[in-house]
Write a protein that holds these residues in place. Structure first.
Motif, PDB file in Angstrom:
ATOM      1  N   VAL A 143      36.410  53.689  35.905  1.00  0.00           N
ATOM      2  CA  VAL A 143      35.581  53.032  34.887  1.00  0.00           C
ATOM      3  C   VAL A 143      36.276  53.132  33.543  1.00  0.00           C
ATOM      4  O   VAL A 143      36.629  54.226  33.091  1.00  0.00           O
ATOM      5  N   TRP A 144      36.483  51.976  32.949  1.00  0.00           N
ATOM      6  CA  TRP A 144      37.038  51.901  31.602  1.00  0.00           C
ATOM      7  C   TRP A 144      35.879  51.713  30.647  1.00  0.00           C
ATOM      8  O   TRP A 144      35.025  50.848  30.846  1.00  0.00           O
ATOM      9  N   ARG A 145      35.870  52.499  29.596  1.00  0.00           N
ATOM     10  CA  ARG A 145      34.799  52.424  28.590  1.00  0.00           C
ATOM     11  C   ARG A 145      35.393  51.985  27.263  1.00  0.00           C
ATOM     12  O   ARG A 145      36.313  52.609  26.733  1.00  0.00           O
ATOM     13  N   TYR A 146      34.849  50.901  26.749  1.00  0.00           N
ATOM     14  CA  TYR A 146      35.176  50.422  25.409  1.00  0.00           C
ATOM     15  C   TYR A 146      33.975  50.771  24.542  1.00  0.00           C
ATOM     16  O   TYR A 146      32.836  50.457  24.897  1.00  0.00           O
ATOM     17  N   PHE A 166      36.352  49.391  38.273  1.00  0.00           N
ATOM     18  CA  PHE A 166      37.391  48.857  39.151  1.00  0.00           C
ATOM     19  C   PHE A 166      37.360  49.597  40.485  1.00  0.00           C
ATOM     20  O   PHE A 166      37.104  50.798  40.528  1.00  0.00           O
ATOM     21  N   VAL A 167      37.663  48.894  41.551  1.00  0.00           N
ATOM     22  CA  VAL A 167      37.938  49.485  42.854  1.00  0.00           C
ATOM     23  C   VAL A 167      39.234  48.836  43.320  1.00  0.00           C
ATOM     24  O   VAL A 167      39.352  47.600  43.297  1.00  0.00           O
ATOM     25  N   ALA A 168      40.201  49.660  43.694  1.00  0.00           N
ATOM     26  CA  ALA A 168      41.514  49.176  44.129  1.00  0.00           C
ATOM     27  C   ALA A 168      42.149  48.268  43.075  1.00  0.00           C
ATOM     28  O   ALA A 168      42.792  47.270  43.391  1.00  0.00           O
ATOM     29  N   GLY A 169      41.919  48.582  41.788  1.00  0.00           N
ATOM     30  CA  GLY A 169      42.550  47.831  40.702  1.00  0.00           C
ATOM     31  C   GLY A 169      41.908  46.518  40.338  1.00  0.00           C
ATOM     32  O   GLY A 169      42.428  45.788  39.495  1.00  0.00           O
ATOM     33  N   LEU A 170      40.744  46.182  40.947  1.00  0.00           N
ATOM     34  CA  LEU A 170      40.056  44.927  40.649  1.00  0.00           C
ATOM     35  C   LEU A 170      38.664  45.195  40.086  1.00  0.00           C
ATOM     36  O   LEU A 170      37.978  46.120  40.516  1.00  0.00           O
ATOM     37  N   VAL A 171      38.231  44.353  39.149  1.00  0.00           N
ATOM     38  CA  VAL A 171      36.900  44.493  38.544  1.00  0.00           C
ATOM     39  C   VAL A 171      35.836  44.253  39.605  1.00  0.00           C
ATOM     40  O   VAL A 171      35.863  43.242  40.311  1.00  0.00           O
ATOM     41  N   VAL A 172      34.895  45.218  39.719  1.00  0.00           N
ATOM     42  CA  VAL A 172      33.764  45.052  40.642  1.00  0.00           C
ATOM     43  C   VAL A 172      32.445  44.943  39.884  1.00  0.00           C
ATOM     44  O   VAL A 172      31.472  44.425  40.416  1.00  0.00           O
ATOM     45  N   SER A 173      32.413  45.461  38.649  1.00  0.00           N
ATOM     46  CA  SER A 173      31.202  45.313  37.837  1.00  0.00           C
ATOM     47  C   SER A 173      31.548  45.506  36.364  1.00  0.00           C
ATOM     48  O   SER A 173      32.596  46.043  36.021  1.00  0.00           O
ATOM     49  N   ARG A 174      30.622  45.061  35.523  1.00  0.00           N
ATOM     50  CA  ARG A 174      30.775  45.195  34.073  1.00  0.00           C
ATOM     51  C   ARG A 174      29.400  45.263  33.446  1.00  0.00           C
ATOM     52  O   ARG A 174      28.440  44.697  33.977  1.00  0.00           O
ATOM     53  N   GLU A 175      29.297  45.979  32.353  1.00  0.00           N
ATOM     54  CA  GLU A 175      28.026  46.046  31.630  1.00  0.00           C
ATOM     55  C   GLU A 175      28.313  46.397  30.182  1.00  0.00           C
ATOM     56  O   GLU A 175      29.315  47.030  29.866  1.00  0.00           O
ATOM     57  N   GLY A 176      27.422  45.966  29.309  1.00  0.00           N
ATOM     58  CA  GLY A 176      27.631  46.240  27.897  1.00  0.00           C
ATOM     59  C   GLY A 176      26.338  46.291  27.136  1.00  0.00           C
ATOM     60  O   GLY A 176      25.294  45.854  27.617  1.00  0.00           O
ATOM     61  N   SER A 177      26.434  46.841  25.933  1.00  0.00           N
ATOM     62  CA  SER A 177      25.258  46.911  25.064  1.00  0.00           C
ATOM     63  C   SER A 177      25.691  46.854  23.613  1.00  0.00           C
ATOM     64  O   SER A 177      26.800  47.226  23.263  1.00  0.00           O
TER      65      SER A 177
END
Length: 114
Positions: free
Chosen positions: A72-75, A97-108
Motif C-alpha cells: 500500500v502506497w500512501r500519499y 498493489f498485488v503483484a505490482g498492479l493496482v487492485v484498489s484505491r481510496e482517498g479523502s
C-alpha cells in the motif's frame, strides 16, 4: 468634515486589510505534514496500472507498507492553503498493489479550522 474623516479612515482600513489578504494570497501554501501531491492526477489512477505508472502519475509516495502480499502506497499532506484566515486541509490517497498492479484505491479530503 467629521463624517468625511471617518469615511476616509474606514476606506483606508479596508484597503489595508484587503492588501494584507492579497499579499497572503500570493504566498504558496504551507505543508504542515506529509508531502504535496496532485489530487486531480490521483483520479486517473485505476485498477491494473503498474507501480511504475502510478509513480509517473503521482510521484513517490509519502510512505509504503507491505502486509500479506499487499503493498500500500500512501500519499498524504496536511497543509494551509493560500488565502485570508485559511483552514487546515488534509488530503490522503492510498493505492493497494498485488503483484505490482493496482487492485484498489481510496482517498479523502478534509478541512478544519485550526
Amino acid at each position: 468634515m467629521r463624517g468625511m474623516a471617518k469615511r476616509t479612515l474606514a476606506v483606508l482600513g479596508l484597503v489595508a486589510c484587503t492588501t494584507g489578504c492579497m499579499t497572503w494570497a500570493l504566498q504558496p501554501r504551507t505543508t504542515l505534514e506529509g508531502k504535496s501531491f496532485d489530487v486531480a492526477k490521483a483520479d486517473t489512477v485505476r485498477q491494473g496500472l503498474t507501480e511504475s505508472e502510478v509513480r509517473d502519475i503521482l510521484g513517490e509516495p509519502f510512505d509504503v507498507t507491505v502486509d500479506s502480499g499487499h503493498t500500500v502506497w500512501r500519499y498524504y499532506e496536511r497543509f494551509t492553503p493560500r488565502g485570508c484566515n485559511p483552514p487546515i486541509v488534509s488530503r490522503e490517497f492510498r493505492v493497494a498493489f498485488v503483484a505490482g498492479l493496482v487492485v484498489s484505491r481510496e482517498g479523502s479530503l478534509r478541512s478544519a479550522n485550526p
